[in-house]
Motif scaffolding. Structure first.
Motif, PDB file in Angstrom:
ATOM      1  N   ASP A  40      29.072 -31.672 -19.890  1.00 33.12           N
ATOM      2  CA  ASP A  40      28.506 -30.775 -18.891  1.00 33.12           C
ATOM      3  C   ASP A  40      26.992 -31.007 -18.856  1.00 33.12           C
ATOM      4  O   ASP A  40      26.268 -30.564 -19.753  1.00 33.12           O
ATOM      5  N   SER A  41      26.517 -31.704 -17.836  1.00 37.06           N
ATOM      6  CA  SER A  41      25.100 -32.055 -17.773  1.00 37.06           C
ATOM      7  C   SER A  41      24.210 -30.825 -17.653  1.00 37.06           C
ATOM      8  O   SER A  41      23.079 -30.816 -18.145  1.00 37.06           O
ATOM      9  N   GLN A  42      24.693 -29.769 -17.039  1.00 33.58           N
ATOM     10  CA  GLN A  42      23.896 -28.550 -16.910  1.00 33.58           C
ATOM     11  C   GLN A  42      23.672 -27.893 -18.273  1.00 33.58           C
ATOM     12  O   GLN A  42      22.570 -27.414 -18.566  1.00 33.58           O
ATOM     13  N   ALA A  43      24.689 -27.884 -19.115  1.00 30.65           N
ATOM     14  CA  ALA A  43      24.549 -27.334 -20.467  1.00 30.65           C
ATOM     15  C   ALA A  43      23.568 -28.154 -21.288  1.00 30.65           C
ATOM     16  O   ALA A  43      22.774 -27.607 -22.060  1.00 30.65           O
ATOM     17  N   ILE A  44      23.599 -29.465 -21.120  1.00 31.77           N
ATOM     18  CA  ILE A  44      22.669 -30.338 -21.840  1.00 31.77           C
ATOM     19  C   ILE A  44      21.242 -30.086 -21.385  1.00 31.77           C
ATOM     20  O   ILE A  44      20.321 -29.983 -22.207  1.00 31.77           O
ATOM     21  N   ARG A  45      21.021 -29.962 -20.075  1.00 29.80           N
ATOM     22  CA  ARG A  45      19.678 -29.686 -19.566  1.00 29.80           C
ATOM     23  C   ARG A  45      19.158 -28.347 -20.083  1.00 29.80           C
ATOM     24  O   ARG A  45      17.983 -28.224 -20.449  1.00 29.80           O
ATOM     25  N   ALA A  46      20.009 -27.337 -20.117  1.00 28.26           N
ATOM     26  CA  ALA A  46      19.589 -26.025 -20.607  1.00 28.26           C
ATOM     27  C   ALA A  46      19.184 -26.099 -22.079  1.00 28.26           C
ATOM     28  O   ALA A  46      18.161 -25.523 -22.484  1.00 28.26           O
ATOM     29  N   ALA A  47      19.951 -26.812 -22.883  1.00 28.87           N
ATOM     30  CA  ALA A  47      19.619 -26.956 -24.306  1.00 28.87           C
ATOM     31  C   ALA A  47      18.309 -27.706 -24.486  1.00 28.87           C
ATOM     32  O   ALA A  47      17.480 -27.341 -25.332  1.00 28.87           O
ATOM     33  N   ASN A  48      18.105 -28.759 -23.693  1.00 30.04           N
ATOM     34  CA  ASN A  48      16.855 -29.518 -23.774  1.00 30.04           C
ATOM     35  C   ASN A  48      15.649 -28.654 -23.386  1.00 30.04           C
ATOM     36  O   ASN A  48      14.545 -28.839 -23.906  1.00 30.04           O
ATOM     37  N   HIS A  49      15.852 -27.726 -22.478  1.00 29.52           N
ATOM     38  CA  HIS A  49      14.786 -26.787 -22.109  1.00 29.52           C
ATOM     39  C   HIS A  49      14.557 -25.760 -23.215  1.00 29.52           C
ATOM     40  O   HIS A  49      13.414 -25.466 -23.584  1.00 29.52           O
ATOM     41  N   GLY A  62      19.227 -37.547 -30.795  1.00 27.45           N
ATOM     42  CA  GLY A  62      18.021 -37.978 -30.086  1.00 27.45           C
ATOM     43  C   GLY A  62      17.465 -36.941 -29.131  1.00 27.45           C
ATOM     44  O   GLY A  62      16.791 -37.307 -28.160  1.00 27.45           O
ATOM     45  N   HIS A  63      17.679 -35.650 -29.408  1.00 29.55           N
ATOM     46  CA  HIS A  63      17.285 -34.611 -28.461  1.00 29.55           C
ATOM     47  C   HIS A  63      16.191 -33.685 -29.003  1.00 29.55           C
ATOM     48  O   HIS A  63      16.041 -32.578 -28.484  1.00 29.55           O
ATOM     49  N   VAL A  64      15.451 -34.112 -30.017  1.00 24.33           N
ATOM     50  CA  VAL A  64      14.322 -33.293 -30.481  1.00 24.33           C
ATOM     51  C   VAL A  64      13.032 -33.925 -29.971  1.00 24.33           C
ATOM     52  O   VAL A  64      12.694 -35.048 -30.364  1.00 24.33           O
ATOM     53  N   PRO A  65      12.273 -33.234 -29.117  1.00 16.64           N
ATOM     54  CA  PRO A  65      11.033 -33.800 -28.556  1.00 16.64           C
ATOM     55  C   PRO A  65       9.854 -33.665 -29.525  1.00 16.64           C
ATOM     56  O   PRO A  65       8.910 -32.914 -29.296  1.00 16.64           O
ATOM     57  N   TRP A  66       9.922 -34.412 -30.617  1.00 12.65           N
ATOM     58  CA  TRP A  66       8.924 -34.268 -31.680  1.00 12.65           C
ATOM     59  C   TRP A  66       7.505 -34.509 -31.177  1.00 12.65           C
ATOM     60  O   TRP A  66       6.562 -33.842 -31.623  1.00 12.65           O
ATOM     61  N   ASP A  67       7.312 -35.458 -30.290  1.00 18.60           N
ATOM     62  CA  ASP A  67       5.961 -35.796 -29.831  1.00 18.60           C
ATOM     63  C   ASP A  67       5.265 -34.621 -29.151  1.00 18.60           C
ATOM     64  O   ASP A  67       4.035 -34.542 -29.141  1.00 18.60           O
TER      65      ASP A  67
END
Length: 222
Positions: free
Chosen positions: A126-135, A177-182
């Motif tokens: 579910d791409s929407q769930a992935i986008r929400a988690a990334n936000h 690969g979903h932690v935006p460390w930078d």
């Protein structure tokens, strides 16, 4: 030897592994594919969830929260919940933050959509769930950084179960690969500290067939 039924990218399993390692307790890992609903495993834990700890005397302790409380009671030499009642309030508060809020908003949807559906062959992501988690993860990393700037460890002066819970969830998300460390250098520095501890070595060597970790995952210097 005690046995821990686990899944390599299950945050609760990872939290228990870190707690056992921090306490210097030896254990054997047994991977459990919970979606298979094995009857032998369901007899150990009717909830059908990992982790489950089997002590050397046969005592069965199911669930990461139950296991970590049990470990601090039975093996109190290295307290992970804190020395005083007030310490334990803060440790439990932050542990719950990651095990409930972070899990609900970040790690569970990412693991479900990016990993578990693939392993269980139960549908497309579910791409929407992935986008929400990334936000959502940005808010959590900002709060983690706020804590790390004011304390030696997340709940106070000593490393505690709160740090282990945070590391367990973040390491799973980082494997994907979903932690935006930078974008969050203070949070990255905290994670680098715990990532370099010997207790993390086994987790950083985990792998899931067909799902490779990013190059930085096991790199202590990112």
């Amino acid at each position: 030897m005690r046995v821990l039924y686990h899944h390599a990218l299950n945050p609760g399993s990872r939290k228990v592994r870190l707690a056992l390692a921090e306490k210097g307790l030896e254990f054997e890992l047994k991977a459990e594919q919970v979606w298979e609903r094995r009857q032998a495993f369901l007899r150990l834990n009717p909830a059908g969830e990992v982790p489950v700890l089997i002590e050397e005397d046969g005592t069965v302790v199911p669930g990461d929260g139950v296991i970590t409380e049990y470990l601090d009671e039975i093996y109190p030499e290295r307290q992970l919940l804190g020395e005083t009642a007030l310490d334990r309030v803060e440790v439990r508060r932050l542990t719950n933050w990651f095990d409930r809020k972070f899990a609900r908003e970040v790690s569970e949807p990412l693991l479900e959509e990016k990993l578990l559906k693939r392993l269980a062959r139960s549908g497309s992501a579910d791409s929407q769930a992935i986008r929400a988690a990334n936000h959502n993860i940005h808010h959590h990393l900002e709060y983690l950084a706020w804590l790390a700037e004011r304390r030696n460890w997340l709940a106070g002066e000593s490393l505690s179960l709160a740090d282990l819970a945070a590391a367990a969830h973040l390491s799973c998300v980082d494997y994907l690969g979903h932690v935006p460390w930078d974008n969050h250098p203070v949070a990255r520095d905290w994670y680098a500290r715990i990532k370099s501890r010997p207790i993390m070595r086994a987790l950083l060597s985990d792998s899931v067939p067909g799902v490779p970790a990013p190059a930085h995952y096991a790199d202590l210097d990112f």
